[in-house]
Write a protein that holds these residues in place. Structure first.
Motif, mmCIF file in Angstrom:
data_model
loop_
_atom_site.group_PDB
_atom_site.id
_atom_site.type_symbol
_atom_site.label_atom_id
_atom_site.label_comp_id
_atom_site.label_asym_id
_atom_site.label_seq_id
_atom_site.Cartn_x
_atom_site.Cartn_y
_atom_site.Cartn_z
ATOM 1 N N ALA A 54 7.255 37.176 39.087
ATOM 2 C CA ALA A 54 8.137 36.159 39.668
ATOM 3 C C ALA A 54 9.575 36.663 39.640
ATOM 4 C CB ALA A 54 8.021 34.857 38.880
ATOM 5 N N ASP A 55 10.216 36.654 40.800
ATOM 6 C CA ASP A 55 11.646 36.938 40.888
ATOM 7 C C ASP A 55 12.350 35.597 40.682
ATOM 8 O OD1 ASP A 55 14.250 37.212 41.667
ATOM 9 O OD2 ASP A 55 13.822 38.140 43.603
ATOM 10 N N ALA A 56 12.831 35.399 39.457
ATOM 11 C CA ALA A 56 13.398 34.089 39.085
ATOM 12 C C ALA A 56 14.928 34.088 39.098
ATOM 13 C CB ALA A 56 12.883 33.676 37.718
ATOM 14 N N CYS A 57 15.516 35.027 39.860
ATOM 15 C CA CYS A 57 16.988 35.122 39.921
ATOM 16 C C CYS A 57 17.642 33.791 40.235
ATOM 17 C CB CYS A 57 17.383 36.102 41.009
ATOM 18 S SG CYS A 57 17.428 37.760 40.417
ATOM 19 N N GLN A 58 17.112 33.073 41.215
ATOM 20 C CA GLN A 58 17.687 31.785 41.590
ATOM 21 C C GLN A 58 17.041 30.664 40.773
ATOM 22 O OE1 GLN A 58 20.272 31.390 43.721
ATOM 23 N NE2 GLN A 58 20.343 33.561 44.190
ATOM 24 N N PHE A 59 15.745 30.742 40.608
ATOM 25 C CA PHE A 59 15.002 29.671 39.931
ATOM 26 C C PHE A 59 15.540 29.414 38.518
ATOM 27 C CE2 PHE A 59 11.533 27.836 37.489
ATOM 28 C CZ PHE A 59 11.065 26.855 38.333
ATOM 29 N N ALA A 114 18.402 42.077 37.735
ATOM 30 C CA ALA A 114 17.037 41.795 38.192
ATOM 31 C C ALA A 114 16.508 42.924 39.068
ATOM 32 C CB ALA A 114 17.006 40.474 38.964
ATOM 33 N N THR A 115 17.401 43.533 39.820
ATOM 34 C CA THR A 115 16.992 44.655 40.672
ATOM 35 C C THR A 115 16.365 45.748 39.815
ATOM 36 O OG1 THR A 115 18.763 44.159 42.232
ATOM 37 C CG2 THR A 115 17.855 46.393 42.295
ATOM 38 N N GLU A 116 17.007 46.054 38.687
ATOM 39 C CA GLU A 116 16.446 47.076 37.814
ATOM 40 C C GLU A 116 15.136 46.591 37.179
ATOM 41 O OE1 GLU A 116 18.193 50.399 34.926
ATOM 42 O OE2 GLU A 116 18.290 48.403 34.031
ATOM 43 N N PHE A 131 15.152 38.121 35.927
ATOM 44 C CA PHE A 131 16.355 37.400 36.337
ATOM 45 C C PHE A 131 17.602 38.179 35.932
ATOM 46 C CE2 PHE A 131 15.873 35.623 32.062
ATOM 47 C CZ PHE A 131 17.175 35.393 31.622
ATOM 48 N N SER A 132 18.745 37.764 36.485
ATOM 49 C CA SER A 132 20.016 38.459 36.280
ATOM 50 C C SER A 132 20.965 37.609 35.456
ATOM 51 C CB SER A 132 20.697 38.750 37.623
ATOM 52 O OG SER A 132 20.249 39.959 38.155
ATOM 53 N N GLY A 133 21.657 38.237 34.499
ATOM 54 C CA GLY A 133 22.599 37.518 33.652
ATOM 55 C C GLY A 133 23.762 36.896 34.413
ATOM 56 N N HIS A 134 24.257 37.594 35.421
ATOM 57 C CA HIS A 134 25.481 37.123 36.078
ATOM 58 C C HIS A 134 25.257 35.862 36.905
ATOM 59 C CE1 HIS A 134 24.642 38.649 40.223
ATOM 60 N NE2 HIS A 134 23.839 39.453 39.579
ATOM 61 N N LYS A 135 24.005 35.528 37.215
ATOM 62 C CA LYS A 135 23.741 34.286 37.953
ATOM 63 C C LYS A 135 23.496 33.110 37.013
ATOM 64 C CE LYS A 135 22.186 36.577 42.109
ATOM 65 N NZ LYS A 135 21.067 36.954 42.976
ATOM 66 N N THR A 136 23.128 33.415 35.771
ATOM 67 C CA THR A 136 22.916 32.359 34.769
ATOM 68 C C THR A 136 24.158 32.210 33.891
ATOM 69 O OG1 THR A 136 21.825 33.968 33.344
ATOM 70 C CG2 THR A 136 20.391 32.560 34.648
HETATM 71 C C1 PLP Z 1 20.485 37.980 43.303
HETATM 72 C C2 PLP Z 1 19.049 38.111 43.566
HETATM 73 C C3 PLP Z 1 18.366 39.294 43.298
HETATM 74 C C4 PLP Z 1 19.041 40.529 42.806
HETATM 75 O O1 PLP Z 1 19.795 40.327 41.659
HETATM 76 P P1 PLP Z 1 20.794 41.460 41.164
HETATM 77 O O2 PLP Z 1 21.572 40.800 40.104
HETATM 78 O O3 PLP Z 1 21.645 41.831 42.348
HETATM 79 O O4 PLP Z 1 19.977 42.588 40.711
HETATM 80 C C5 PLP Z 1 17.010 39.334 43.519
HETATM 81 N N1 PLP Z 1 16.354 38.256 43.975
HETATM 82 C C6 PLP Z 1 16.976 37.090 44.238
HETATM 83 C C7 PLP Z 1 16.177 35.933 44.716
HETATM 84 C C8 PLP Z 1 18.346 36.986 44.057
HETATM 85 O O5 PLP Z 1 18.958 35.835 44.328
#
Ligand code: PLP
Length: 404
Positions: A198-203, A93-95, A221-226
Motif C-alpha cells: 500500500a502506498d499510504a503517502c496520502q492516506f 516513500a519513493t525510496e 509513507f513519507s515523513g514530510h507529508k505527515t
Molecule cells: C507524495 C507521494 C509519493 C511520493 O512521495 P515522496 O515523498 O516524493 O517520495 C508517492 N505516492 C503518493 C500517493 C504521493 O502522494
C-alpha cells in the motif's frame, strides 16, 4: 474538542503573510507544514545532543541512538505494527517502494508473473515496476478506475489471477482523493497467493492506519507529508517477508560480520538501513507522529471530512469549474480545471491572493491524461485547513474568472 484555530497556532508558517495576504496554504498534499514541536526538537538536537547513532561508546551517541530507536517505536505505534523490527527508515516513500522493487521484486519476480497496479498510481509506484518489468520480463497489469475517479471492485478483481505475485496500489490518490479499500484488496490478493503493497503517502496523513487490521504486506509513507521533516520515509513490511529479502544497499551499519572475502548481514530493519541514517529527521518524524496521535487521527479525519463536504459544495458552485475526482469515498484532494483559464494562469492569479495550490500532472502523468487533461489545478487539505481557507480559494477563483 478539535479547535482548528488553536491548532493553527502550532504552525508558525501559517501566521506569516504571503504577498501581503493571509497564508492560504492548500498544497499540503505535496508537502505539509511543520508544527513548532518538530522544528524545535530538531533544532535542540543539533544544538545540544547531536552525534552519530549505533556507534559511539559515549553519552551523546548513546542518547541519540536511544532517541532514534524511540522514533522507530513511535512509528510502530502510529501504524500499529506488531514489532518495531518491521519499521525501516528510508529517505521517502519513493525510496521505500524502490526498496521493495529492488530487494523483494528482483528476488521473487520472473517471466510469467504479474504485478498489478491501478490507473491512479503516483509515478513512485509505477516507474519502479516498469523498470523491473523491463529487466525481469514479468507483466505489469494496470486495472481501471471509473471516470469519476471511483475505485471499481470488478476491475480490480478481474485482473487478479493465479500469476499475480504483487498488488501495489495507492491507498488514497494524490490527484483524485479516492480512497481504495486496502483491507478487502489485501484479503483478495492473499487468496490468490499475492502480496499487497500500500502506498499510504496520502492516506496516512488523513486516516488512522492499522497495518495488522489492513493485513497489508508492505506499506510506504513519507515523513514530510505527515507534518514531519523532509529526508525521512518509512517502509513497513511484515517481519518474515523483510527477513527473506536481500539488502537494498550495502555498506556500514547493515552488516553482521565482514571479512575481505565475505559479508553477512544484520537482521531487519538494520539490514535495510545502510550508512548513516537521517538521524535528526527520524526523530523529527517521531515528534510529528506523536503530535498527530495526540490530536487523534479520528478527530483529524472528522475535521477534514467536514471540510471535504464544504469544499465540494463551494467549488461546485464556481461557474465554469470542473472537479476531477468525485468518488463518494474521497479525502481532501481537489483537482479541477476552469473553462478558458489555463491552470498555470490560475495558480499565478491565486498566488497574488496568497492562495497556494499546485498545477501540473502531480507526478501522475498517465492518470491526468486518462482523466482527459494535460494539466490540472489541485488544492489539498491538511489538519490545519479551515473553511476560511476554502472561502478564500473560492473568492480567488471567482476573481480569476473576471480576468478571462
Ligand atoms: C507524495 C507521494 C509519493 C511520493 O512521495 P515522496 O515523498 O516524493 O517520495 C508517492 N505516492 C503518493 C500517493 C504521493 O502522494
Amino acid at each position: 474538542m478539535y479547535d482548528v484555530n488553536e491548532i493553527r497556532k502550532d504552525f508558525p508558517v501559517l501566521q506569516e503573510l504571503v504577498n501581503g495576504k493571509p497564508n492560504t496554504f492548500l498544497d499540503s498534499g505535496a508537502s505539509a507544514q511543520k508544527p513548532r514541536c518538530v522544528i524545535s526538537r530538531m533544532s535542540d538536537i543539533y544544538t545540544r545532543e547531536y552525534s552519530n547513532v549505533h556507534r559511539g561508546s559515549y553519552l551523546l551517541s548513546e542518547q541519540i541512538t536511544w532517541d532514534y530507536e524511540a522514533a522507530r517505536r513511535t512509528v510502530r505505534k502510529f501504524l500499529n505494527a506488531k514489532s518495531e523490527k518491521e519499521i525501516v527508515f528510508t529517505r521517502n516513500a519513493t525510496e521505500s517502494i524502490n526498496l521493495v522493487a529492488a530487494a523483494w521484486g528482483r528476488k521473487n519476480l520472473k517471466k510469467g508473473d504479474e504485478v498489478l497496479i491501478s490507473e491512479a498510481e503516483h509515478h513512485a509506484n509505477l516507474v519502479p515496476w516498469q523498470m523491473l518489468r523491463d529487466e525481469l520480463g514479468f507483466s505489469l497489469k494496470i486495472f481501471k478506475i471509473a471516470d469519476d475517479g471511483s475505485f471499481v471492485w470488478e476491475e480490480f478483481a478481474e485482473n487478479l489471477t493465479a500469476n499475480t505475485k504483487l498488488v501495489a496500489v495507492t491507498a488514497m490518490s494524490n490527484v483524485l482523493g479516492t480512497v481504495f479499500p486496502i483491507k478487502k484488496m489485501a484479503a483478495a490478493a492473499h487468496r490468490h497467493g499475492a502480496l499487497l503493497l500500500a502506498d499510504a503517502c496520502q492516506f496516512a496523513v488523513h486516516h488512522k492506519v492499522d497495518v495488522q487490521d489492513l493485513d497489508c504486506d508492505f506499506l510506504a509513507f513519507s515523513g514530510h507529508k505527515t507534518y514531519g521533516p523532509t529526508g525521512i520515509g518509512v517502509l513497513y513490511g511484515k517481519y518474515d517477508i523483510l527477513a527473506s529479502m536481500p539488502p537494498y544497499q550495502t555498506g556500514g551499519d547493515m552488516v553482521d560480520r565482514v571479512t575481505y572475502e565475505h559479508t553477512t548481514f544484520e537482521e531487519p530493519p538494520a539490514r535495510f538501513e545502510a550508512g548513516t541514517p537521517a538521524i535528526v529527521e527520524a526523530i523529527g518524524l517521531g515528534v510529528a507522529l506523536e503530535y498527530m496521535m495526540a490530536l487523534g487521527l479520528e478527530n483529524i479525519t472528522a475535521h477534514e471530512q467536514e471540510l471535504v463536504k464544504y469544499a465540494s459544495e463551494k467549488l461546485s458552485g464556481v461557474p465554469g469549474l470542473k472537479l476531477i475526482g468525485t468518488a463518494k469515498d474521497k479525502g481532501g484532494v481537489f483537482s479541477f480545471v476552469m473553462d478558458g483559464i489555463h491552470p498555470q494562469d490560475l495558480a499565478f492569479i491565486l498566488n497574488k491572493e496568497g492562495v497556494a495550490i499546485r498545477v501540473g500532472h502531480h507526478c501522475a502523468e498517465p492518470l491526468v491524461h486518462r482523466m482527459g487533461y494535460e494539466s490540472v489545478a489541485r488544492a489539498t487539505l491538511g489538519l490545519y485547513s479551515t473553511k476560511e481557507d476554502i472561502d478564500r480559494l473560492v473568492a480567488a477563483l471567482n476573481k480569476a474568472r473576471t480576468f478571462f
